[in-house]
Design an enzyme around this catalytic site. Structure first.
Site, PDB file in Angstrom:
ATOM      1  N   CYS A 257     -26.480  -3.111  -8.198  1.00 53.69           N
ATOM      2  CA  CYS A 257     -27.713  -3.353  -7.439  1.00 53.69           C
ATOM      3  C   CYS A 257     -27.422  -3.838  -6.025  1.00 53.69           C
ATOM      4  CB  CYS A 257     -28.572  -4.367  -8.178  1.00 53.69           C
ATOM      5  SG  CYS A 257     -28.772  -3.914  -9.901  1.00 53.69           S
TER       6      CYS A 257
ATOM      7  N   ARG B  89       0.800  -1.227   0.000  1.00 54.38           N
ATOM      8  CA  ARG B  89       0.000   0.000   0.000  1.00 54.38           C
ATOM      9  C   ARG B  89       0.834   1.279   0.000  1.00 54.38           C
ATOM     10  NH1 ARG B  89      -5.145   0.094   2.123  1.00 54.38           N
ATOM     11  NH2 ARG B  89      -4.631  -1.812   3.232  1.00 54.38           N
TER      12      ARG B  89
END
Ligand code: PLP
Length: 419
Positions: free
Chosen positions: A341, A275
């Site tokens: 959705c 990271r």
């Protein structure tokens, strides 16, 4: 700064993001080559002083161009699967700088890594060690290993990415370590080379690293007394980045606070940053499809979604959202949501943002790590393009997937075709 406003437009290095959006379309990931290089050098330089090795955690960003950039600087790779090894090899890694972690390595993956002569396997259990011994024997090789120790320190990060606590599935507990090392020495096709730990991710203090290192030092000394002499001390990755207002330590701070103890023991230090190398070297670029005002809330519906950038949905992670065209100060509170959705499909929640209109571009910041690598095709959405910027040039380093890509490998059996 890899990303900054010039003439009112957000740039990556010398390229306006709007130019990339126009040519490549949205959504897409955009990485700064310069920031990646600076990121890996922030480890390589202080590690060089102690003769250490930086193994870039491929799972943070495994695009071949990104890997090539970090390997080109002299870093190796920290891999967690055969697929990651394949990528690293394709990107030209020096396999003598590859370490292999993960609690579920398969026989096939072990074979592949042995054939590639990696530096070492970071072994996570006794059964894994036994299997590795067997596989190495079959290939007429000795498998180089470090044992992954679980130092039981609290990294004070999100529970999903805390990996060094006793209750986590990773590594071997301190109390069992001596036993496992002793047994390891008795395995004829195992070469015991090191000790490993990785306590978590997005850690923003240096104390947990020092704590973990101190526990390893005392274990190393106890092992020494038993006649187990180790060469490598691998303290994993996990240094955090600034997403919002965090103030993580610089790699050099962590290294300098343990280097004397490392040197004293004649160990080679390995770190596995992910990271902190690439996180702030990348953004996720997306476009406002609709502005939806409901009685209770304002939604910016964008073309990027949780399948492209999972961190907000997965960890409730904060990513700063910037307007590509510089705007007046924040004036509304809104959610930035995708077309998927699922109610969990958001990129930002209850955020103070400028007023946006349909068609405007947003940059989701800090998206260079665990962004594209966590992307999926959920809702049959093709995975997005990736772009690398260098100075005033830019390159598509992964094409946007097509609908055909979505169904590659799928087959309808003949009985369903009525033949
Ligand atoms: C994920 C991981 C890393 C990298 O962690 P970052 O927080 O991205 O620096 C390093 N080592 C191991 C074993 C990992 O699983």
């Amino acid at each position: 700064m890899a990303f900054s406003y010039r003439d009112g437009v957000l740039h990556c290095e010398d390229v306006p993001l709007s130019e990339i959006a126009e040519r490549v379309g949205t959504p897409c990931y955009i990485y700064s080559y310069k920031a990646i290089v600076e990121g890996i050098r922030s480890y390589l330089l202080p590690l060089a002083e102690v003769g250490g090795i930086a193994c870039f955690a491929v799972k943070a960003n495994s695009n071949l161009a990104v890997l090539r950039a970090v390997f080109g600087e002299g870093a190796g790779a920290d891999i967690v699967s055969g697929g990651e090894l394949f990528r690293a090899v394709r990107a030209g890694v020096d396999t003598q700088k590859v370490v292999f972690a993960g609690v579920g390595k398969t026989e096939k993956e072990m074979e592949y890594a042995l054939r590639m002569n990696i530096l070492m396997f970071n072994v996570e259990s006794w059964q894994e060690l036994e299997l590795l011994n067997e596989v190495a024997g079959r290939l007429g090789k000795k498998a180089p290993v470090a044992i992954r120790i679980n130092p039981d320190v609290d990294p004070e990060t999100h529970p999903y990415i805390a990996t060094g606590l006793k209750k986590s599935k990773f590594g071997i507990d301190m109390e069992e370590a001596e036993e496992v090392y002793k047994k390891a020495l008795s395995l004829t096709n195992i070469e015991v080379l090191g000790i490993h730990c990785h306590i978590g991710s997005q850690i923003t203090k240096k104390e947990p690293f020092i704590d973990a290192a101190e526990r390893l030092f005392s274990l190393i000394d106890r092992l020494n007394a038993l006649g187990v002499n180790l060469k490598y001390m691998d303290i994993g990755g996990g240094i955090g980045i600034r997403y919002k207002d965090e103030e993580p330590p610089a790699p050099s701070e962590v290294i300098s606070s343990i280097k004397d103890e490392v040197k004293k023991r004649g160990l080679t230090l390995i770190m596995e940053p992910g990271r902190s190398v690439v996180g702030n070297a990348g953004v996720f670029l997306t476009k406002v499809l609709y502005v939806k005002k409901k009685a209770e809330k304002l939604f910016y519906v964008v073309d990027g979604a949780m399948n492209d950038l999972a961190r907000p949905a997965l960890y409730n992670a904060y990513h700063e959202v910037k307007s590509v065209v510089q705007k007046e100060d924040s004036s509304v509170i809104a959610d930035v949501v995708g077309p998927i959705c699922e109610t969990g499909d958001f990129l930002a929640k209850d955020r103070k943002l400028p007023e946006f209109e349909k068609g405007e571009l947003l940059a989701v910041m800090g998206a260079g790590a665990y962004g594209f690598t966590m992307a999926s095709n959920y809702n049959s959405r093709p995975r997005v393009a990736e772009v690398m910027v260098r100075g005033n040039e830019w390159f598509v380093v992964r094409e946007r997937e097509s609908y055909e890509d979505l169904i590659r490998g799928e087959k309808i059996p003949s009985f369903l075709l009525g033949v």
